[in-house]
Scaffold this motif. Structure first.
Motif, PDB file in Angstrom:
ATOM      1  N   UNK A 165     -11.496  39.714  15.386  1.00 34.72           N
ATOM      2  CA  UNK A 165     -12.885  39.269  15.549  1.00 34.72           C
ATOM      3  C   UNK A 165     -13.828  40.010  14.606  1.00 34.72           C
ATOM      4  N   UNK A 166     -13.455  41.200  14.173  1.00 36.03           N
ATOM      5  CA  UNK A 166     -14.299  41.991  13.290  1.00 36.03           C
ATOM      6  C   UNK A 166     -14.047  41.707  11.815  1.00 36.03           C
ATOM      7  N   UNK A 167     -12.916  41.089  11.492  1.00 36.07           N
ATOM      8  CA  UNK A 167     -12.517  40.811  10.122  1.00 36.07           C
ATOM      9  C   UNK A 167     -12.989  39.428   9.684  1.00 36.07           C
ATOM     10  N   UNK A 168     -13.224  39.282   8.399  1.00 35.38           N
ATOM     11  CA  UNK A 168     -13.546  37.957   7.869  1.00 35.38           C
ATOM     12  C   UNK A 168     -12.258  37.162   7.710  1.00 35.38           C
ATOM     13  N   UNK A 169     -12.314  35.883   8.097  1.00 32.21           N
ATOM     14  CA  UNK A 169     -11.143  35.015   8.028  1.00 32.21           C
ATOM     15  C   UNK A 169     -11.481  33.797   7.184  1.00 32.21           C
ATOM     16  N   UNK A 170     -10.470  33.219   6.514  1.00 34.95           N
ATOM     17  CA  UNK A 170     -10.709  31.973   5.776  1.00 34.95           C
ATOM     18  C   UNK A 170     -10.812  30.810   6.764  1.00 34.95           C
ATOM     19  N   UNK A 171     -12.006  30.245   6.892  1.00 32.08           N
ATOM     20  CA  UNK A 171     -12.258  29.164   7.844  1.00 32.08           C
ATOM     21  C   UNK A 171     -12.650  27.914   7.069  1.00 32.08           C
ATOM     22  N   UNK A 172     -12.025  26.792   7.440  1.00 34.10           N
ATOM     23  CA  UNK A 172     -12.240  25.520   6.753  1.00 34.10           C
ATOM     24  C   UNK A 172     -12.768  24.509   7.759  1.00 34.10           C
ATOM     25  N   UNK A 173     -13.844  23.853   7.389  1.00 33.15           N
ATOM     26  CA  UNK A 173     -14.357  22.756   8.198  1.00 33.15           C
ATOM     27  C   UNK A 173     -13.864  21.477   7.538  1.00 33.15           C
ATOM     28  N   UNK A 174     -13.136  20.652   8.299  1.00 29.54           N
ATOM     29  CA  UNK A 174     -12.496  19.482   7.702  1.00 29.54           C
ATOM     30  C   UNK A 174     -12.535  18.302   8.660  1.00 29.54           C
ATOM     31  N   UNK A 175     -12.387  17.123   8.084  1.00 25.52           N
ATOM     32  CA  UNK A 175     -12.293  15.897   8.867  1.00 25.52           C
ATOM     33  C   UNK A 175     -10.823  15.522   8.953  1.00 25.52           C
ATOM     34  N   UNK A 176     -10.285  15.583  10.172  1.00 27.55           N
ATOM     35  CA  UNK A 176      -8.894  15.224  10.424  1.00 27.55           C
ATOM     36  C   UNK A 176      -8.940  13.942  11.247  1.00 27.55           C
ATOM     37  N   UNK A 177      -8.564  12.839  10.619  1.00 27.21           N
ATOM     38  CA  UNK A 177      -8.705  11.553  11.306  1.00 27.21           C
ATOM     39  C   UNK A 177     -10.193  11.278  11.512  1.00 27.21           C
ATOM     40  N   UNK A 178     -10.593  10.884  12.725  1.00 30.70           N
ATOM     41  CA  UNK A 178     -12.018  10.620  12.962  1.00 30.70           C
ATOM     42  C   UNK A 178     -12.817  11.863  13.379  1.00 30.70           C
ATOM     43  N   UNK A 179     -12.137  13.007  13.599  1.00 32.87           N
ATOM     44  CA  UNK A 179     -12.818  14.191  14.122  1.00 32.87           C
ATOM     45  C   UNK A 179     -13.110  15.213  13.025  1.00 32.87           C
ATOM     46  N   UNK A 180     -14.223  15.908  13.189  1.00 30.86           N
ATOM     47  CA  UNK A 180     -14.527  17.040  12.329  1.00 30.86           C
ATOM     48  C   UNK A 180     -14.168  18.296  13.112  1.00 30.86           C
ATOM     49  N   UNK A 181     -13.234  19.090  12.555  1.00 31.47           N
ATOM     50  CA  UNK A 181     -12.733  20.263  13.253  1.00 31.47           C
ATOM     51  C   UNK A 181     -12.838  21.494  12.356  1.00 31.47           C
ATOM     52  N   UNK A 182     -12.798  22.655  12.991  1.00 31.46           N
ATOM     53  CA  UNK A 182     -12.769  23.921  12.283  1.00 31.46           C
ATOM     54  C   UNK A 182     -11.340  24.442  12.301  1.00 31.46           C
ATOM     55  N   UNK A 183     -10.821  24.777  11.134  1.00 27.62           N
ATOM     56  CA  UNK A 183      -9.437  25.220  10.998  1.00 27.62           C
ATOM     57  C   UNK A 183      -9.393  26.619  10.388  1.00 27.62           C
ATOM     58  N   UNK A 184      -8.374  27.374  10.762  1.00 27.92           N
ATOM     59  CA  UNK A 184      -8.110  28.669  10.145  1.00 27.92           C
ATOM     60  C   UNK A 184      -7.055  28.433   9.069  1.00 27.92           C
ATOM     61  N   UNK A 213     -17.898  32.189  18.446  1.00 24.22           N
ATOM     62  CA  UNK A 213     -17.680  31.099  19.386  1.00 24.22           C
ATOM     63  C   UNK A 213     -18.227  29.785  18.850  1.00 24.22           C
ATOM     64  N   UNK A 214     -19.157  29.856  17.900  1.00 25.56           N
ATOM     65  CA  UNK A 214     -19.722  28.631  17.327  1.00 25.56           C
ATOM     66  C   UNK A 214     -18.774  27.964  16.339  1.00 25.56           C
ATOM     67  N   UNK A 215     -17.997  28.766  15.601  1.00 23.38           N
ATOM     68  CA  UNK A 215     -17.163  28.154  14.563  1.00 23.38           C
ATOM     69  C   UNK A 215     -15.681  28.053  14.929  1.00 23.38           C
ATOM     70  N   UNK A 216     -15.297  28.487  16.135  1.00 28.89           N
ATOM     71  CA  UNK A 216     -13.917  28.317  16.605  1.00 28.89           C
ATOM     72  C   UNK A 216     -13.944  27.796  18.037  1.00 28.89           C
ATOM     73  N   UNK A 217     -12.898  27.083  18.451  1.00 29.91           N
ATOM     74  CA  UNK A 217     -12.830  26.672  19.859  1.00 29.91           C
ATOM     75  C   UNK A 217     -12.841  27.893  20.783  1.00 29.91           C
ATOM     76  N   UNK A 218     -13.413  27.711  21.974  1.00 30.43           N
ATOM     77  CA  UNK A 218     -13.607  28.816  22.913  1.00 30.43           C
ATOM     78  C   UNK A 218     -12.289  29.497  23.284  1.00 30.43           C
ATOM     79  N   UNK A 219     -11.250  28.706  23.532  1.00 28.31           N
ATOM     80  CA  UNK A 219      -9.956  29.261  23.935  1.00 28.31           C
ATOM     81  C   UNK A 219      -9.359  30.102  22.809  1.00 28.31           C
TER      82      UNK A 219
END
Length: 154
Positions: A79-98, A63-69
């Motif tokens: 939820x049990x598997x490892x996923x490629x997660x990218x933290x990136x700046x899109x425009x002015x926001x810093x978001x977590x992407x799969x 829940x910390x590295x992905x949006x709650x929804x």
């Protein structure tokens, strides 16, 4: 007490194998249609966006590295598997992407990259042919070889 002959056992084993193969075919067909529907949805909502890649990791979704929804809608197996997660700046926001696995291997950290983005899912890098990049795993090399064989190229 009934005695079983070899033919009785063979018939029972054959019936069980047929049932298992039928269930595998049915679930595979159902899963294929879900994947096809998801892929068409991704292709409809895909847009090219420049992002600044801050960090990329293979990690379990929380829940910390992905949006709650998004986290609540993930299947239990995901939820049990490892996923490629990218933290990136899109425009002015810093978001977590799969990210797609082939894209994840070729993303450069601390660089601005134009990517195809569908919601929070990175599907490709613009201007880069990912199939010609050096593959790191044997599975990737085998899948490329199989695709070439299927498409008729040697």
């Amino acid at each position: 007490m009934p005695s079983f002959t070899a033919s009785d056992i063979f018939i029972i084993v054959a019936a069980v194998v047929v049932v298992i193969l039928g269930l595998m075919f049915w679930f595979g067909k159902k899963n294929y249609s879900k994947n096809l529907e998801a892929q068409t949805m991704i292709n409809q909502h895909k847009m090219v966006t420049p992002i600044l890649v801050i960090d990329k990791r293979l990690m379990r979704p929380t829940q910390e590295n992905l949006p709650k929804i998004v986290y609540e809608n993930l299947p239990k197996a995901a939820k049990l598997r490892k996923m490629p997660i990218v933290k990136a700046k899109v425009g002015p926001q810093i978001v977590t992407l799969i990210c797609d696995r082939s894209v994840f291997d070729n993303l450069a950290v601390k660089k601005t990259v134009k990517v195809e983005l569908a919601g929070i899912y990175i599907t490709g890098i613009v201007g880069m042919d990912l199939s010609k990049k050096k593959n790191k795993t044997l599975r990737d090399k085998f899948s490329l070889w199989a695709q070439k064989k299927i498409n008729g190229g040697m």
